[in-house]
Design a protein around this motif. Structure first.
Motif, PDB file in Angstrom:
ATOM      1  N   ARG A  90     -55.146  23.456  46.086  1.00 17.69           N
ATOM      2  CA  ARG A  90     -55.152  22.246  46.678  1.00 17.69           C
ATOM      3  C   ARG A  90     -56.495  21.767  47.487  1.00 17.69           C
ATOM      4  O   ARG A  90     -56.986  20.793  47.735  1.00 17.69           O
ATOM      5  CB  ARG A  90     -53.780  21.732  47.579  1.00 17.69           C
ATOM      6  CG  ARG A  90     -52.744  21.480  46.755  1.00 17.69           C
ATOM      7  CD  ARG A  90     -51.469  21.177  47.460  1.00 17.69           C
ATOM      8  NE  ARG A  90     -50.442  21.028  46.727  1.00 17.69           N
ATOM      9  CZ  ARG A  90     -49.853  19.717  46.373  1.00 17.69           C
ATOM     10  NH1 ARG A  90     -50.703  18.774  46.853  1.00 17.69           N
ATOM     11  NH2 ARG A  90     -48.818  19.645  45.497  1.00 17.69           N
ATOM     12  N   ALA A  91     -56.868  22.914  48.119  1.00 13.21           N
ATOM     13  CA  ALA A  91     -58.314  22.913  48.949  1.00 13.21           C
ATOM     14  C   ALA A  91     -59.169  22.945  48.146  1.00 13.21           C
ATOM     15  O   ALA A  91     -60.538  23.120  48.578  1.00 13.21           O
ATOM     16  CB  ALA A  91     -57.970  23.973  50.078  1.00 13.21           C
ATOM     17  N   GLY A  92     -59.088  23.115  46.638  1.00  9.05           N
ATOM     18  CA  GLY A  92     -60.247  23.246  45.918  1.00  9.05           C
ATOM     19  C   GLY A  92     -60.878  24.632  45.676  1.00  9.05           C
ATOM     20  O   GLY A  92     -62.043  24.602  45.400  1.00  9.05           O
ATOM     21  N   LYS A  93     -60.122  25.876  45.870  1.00  9.58           N
ATOM     22  CA  LYS A  93     -60.782  26.994  45.998  1.00  9.58           C
ATOM     23  C   LYS A  93     -60.327  27.774  44.805  1.00  9.58           C
ATOM     24  O   LYS A  93     -59.944  29.113  44.922  1.00  9.58           O
ATOM     25  CB  LYS A  93     -60.331  27.708  47.201  1.00  9.58           C
ATOM     26  CG  LYS A  93     -60.419  27.221  48.575  1.00  9.58           C
ATOM     27  CD  LYS A  93     -61.955  27.235  48.900  1.00  9.58           C
ATOM     28  CE  LYS A  93     -62.255  26.608  50.403  1.00  9.58           C
ATOM     29  NZ  LYS A  93     -63.685  26.469  50.597  1.00  9.58           N
ATOM     30  N   ALA A  94     -60.247  27.146  43.689  1.00 11.66           N
ATOM     31  CA  ALA A  94     -60.080  27.925  42.235  1.00 11.66           C
ATOM     32  C   ALA A  94     -61.386  27.863  41.360  1.00 11.66           C
ATOM     33  O   ALA A  94     -62.008  27.155  41.509  1.00 11.66           O
ATOM     34  CB  ALA A  94     -58.899  27.150  41.802  1.00 11.66           C
ATOM     35  N   ASN A  95     -61.578  29.140  40.640  1.00 12.98           N
ATOM     36  CA  ASN A  95     -62.628  29.237  39.899  1.00 12.98           C
ATOM     37  C   ASN A  95     -62.034  29.636  38.578  1.00 12.98           C
ATOM     38  O   ASN A  95     -61.551  30.701  38.384  1.00 12.98           O
ATOM     39  CB  ASN A  95     -63.608  30.290  40.275  1.00 12.98           C
ATOM     40  CG  ASN A  95     -64.971  30.356  39.528  1.00 12.98           C
ATOM     41  OD1 ASN A  95     -65.094  29.552  38.508  1.00 12.98           O
ATOM     42  ND2 ASN A  95     -65.786  31.032  39.825  1.00 12.98           N
ATOM     43  N   LEU A  96     -62.215  28.771  37.334  1.00 12.14           N
ATOM     44  CA  LEU A  96     -61.602  28.779  36.061  1.00 12.14           C
ATOM     45  C   LEU A  96     -62.826  29.421  35.084  1.00 12.14           C
ATOM     46  O   LEU A  96     -62.397  29.855  34.080  1.00 12.14           O
ATOM     47  CB  LEU A  96     -61.038  27.765  35.494  1.00 12.14           C
ATOM     48  CG  LEU A  96     -59.977  26.985  36.038  1.00 12.14           C
ATOM     49  CD1 LEU A  96     -59.745  25.624  35.558  1.00 12.14           C
ATOM     50  CD2 LEU A  96     -58.790  27.889  36.138  1.00 12.14           C
ATOM     51  N   ARG A  97     -63.884  29.706  35.750  1.00 11.04           N
ATOM     52  CA  ARG A  97     -65.124  29.860  34.794  1.00 11.04           C
ATOM     53  C   ARG A  97     -64.757  31.320  33.861  1.00 11.04           C
ATOM     54  O   ARG A  97     -65.179  31.394  32.770  1.00 11.04           O
ATOM     55  CB  ARG A  97     -66.347  30.286  35.368  1.00 11.04           C
ATOM     56  CG  ARG A  97     -67.500  30.463  34.869  1.00 11.04           C
ATOM     57  CD  ARG A  97     -68.586  30.464  35.567  1.00 11.04           C
ATOM     58  NE  ARG A  97     -69.000  29.081  35.851  1.00 11.04           N
ATOM     59  CZ  ARG A  97     -69.887  28.566  35.787  1.00 11.04           C
ATOM     60  NH1 ARG A  97     -70.835  28.942  35.038  1.00 11.04           N
ATOM     61  NH2 ARG A  97     -70.264  27.277  36.289  1.00 11.04           N
ATOM     62  N   ASP A  98     -64.411  32.356  34.385  1.00  4.88           N
ATOM     63  CA  ASP A  98     -64.280  33.376  33.505  1.00  4.88           C
ATOM     64  C   ASP A  98     -62.843  33.691  33.148  1.00  4.88           C
ATOM     65  O   ASP A  98     -62.453  34.919  32.415  1.00  4.88           O
ATOM     66  CB  ASP A  98     -64.810  34.779  34.342  1.00  4.88           C
ATOM     67  CG  ASP A  98     -66.135  34.722  34.822  1.00  4.88           C
ATOM     68  OD1 ASP A  98     -66.904  34.237  34.071  1.00  4.88           O
ATOM     69  OD2 ASP A  98     -66.493  35.128  35.856  1.00  4.88           O
ATOM     70  N   GLY A  99     -61.963  32.778  33.186  1.00  2.00           N
ATOM     71  CA  GLY A  99     -60.497  33.082  32.783  1.00  2.00           C
ATOM     72  C   GLY A  99     -60.314  32.798  31.353  1.00  2.00           C
ATOM     73  O   GLY A  99     -61.048  32.254  30.483  1.00  2.00           O
ATOM     74  N   PHE A 100     -59.148  33.475  31.102  1.00  2.00           N
ATOM     75  CA  PHE A 100     -58.736  33.593  29.507  1.00  2.00           C
ATOM     76  C   PHE A 100     -57.255  33.717  29.653  1.00  2.00           C
ATOM     77  O   PHE A 100     -56.566  34.400  30.751  1.00  2.00           O
ATOM     78  CB  PHE A 100     -59.363  34.725  28.808  1.00  2.00           C
ATOM     79  CG  PHE A 100     -59.110  36.056  29.442  1.00  2.00           C
ATOM     80  CD1 PHE A 100     -58.338  36.878  28.600  1.00  2.00           C
ATOM     81  CD2 PHE A 100     -60.074  36.526  30.116  1.00  2.00           C
ATOM     82  CE1 PHE A 100     -58.012  38.092  29.167  1.00  2.00           C
ATOM     83  CE2 PHE A 100     -59.604  37.723  30.715  1.00  2.00           C
ATOM     84  CZ  PHE A 100     -58.882  38.597  30.159  1.00  2.00           C
TER      85      PHE A 100
END
Length: 164
Positions: A51-61
């Protein structure tokens, strides 16, 4: 009901359905054939960080293991106002919540060569955090160039129409 009430309700609806994290690179690297919105199993500190915007999906699968859909390699930063004992591991494997028939359908499509499940975005739906995953086929370099050129042409046509 006054006009202000309608605007306030629309603003509340927009806030309840806001984008929390986006994987813009995925649409460049993959041709998205199909999307699926699923729930995600999270712990409390992960919810606060997302909710604070601290997620990174770039390398996810995503993978299907033991009949479950799992989200791998997505970085959710530890919550800043929680102690180290109560915080979560940033790169832990998270379970995605989908119906059995949806998982079976995805498994059948993943058996085809060159297809992958990629997280596209994290968003709020009401008070729930949802993740949109896409079934994608990897693009070659020339496909990326063609897509970029087509995108540029559409942008120029739109600008030309707007001028007249």
């Amino acid at each position: 009901m006054a006009k202000g009430g309608k605007k306030a309700a629309a603003a509340a609806r927009a806030a309840a359905n806001r984008l929390l994290a986006d994987n813009r690179q995925a649409r460049h690297q993959y041709e998205i054939l199909e999307t699926l919105e699923t729930g995600i199993e999270l712990v409390g500190t992960e919810v606060k960080s997302i909710r604070a915007g601290k997620a990174n999906l770039r390398d996810g699968f995503c993978l299907i293991r033991n009949g479950e859909l799992q989200l791998m390699n997505v970085h959710i930063s530890p919550h800043s106002h929680a102690g180290s004992y109560f915080n979560h591991d940033p790169l832990r494997t998270r379970k995605l919540l989908a119906h059995r028939r949806e998982i079976d359908k995805l498994r059948g499509q993943l058996d085809q060569k060159g297809l992958a499940l990629i997280p596209l975005n994290l968003h709020l739906k009401g008070s729930w955090i949802k993740i949109t995953i896409g079934l994608g086929k990897g693009r070659k370099l020339h496909d990326k160039r063609a897509a970029e050129k087509e995108k540029q042409v559409r942008k120029e046509v739109k600008a030309a129409i707007a001028r007249y």
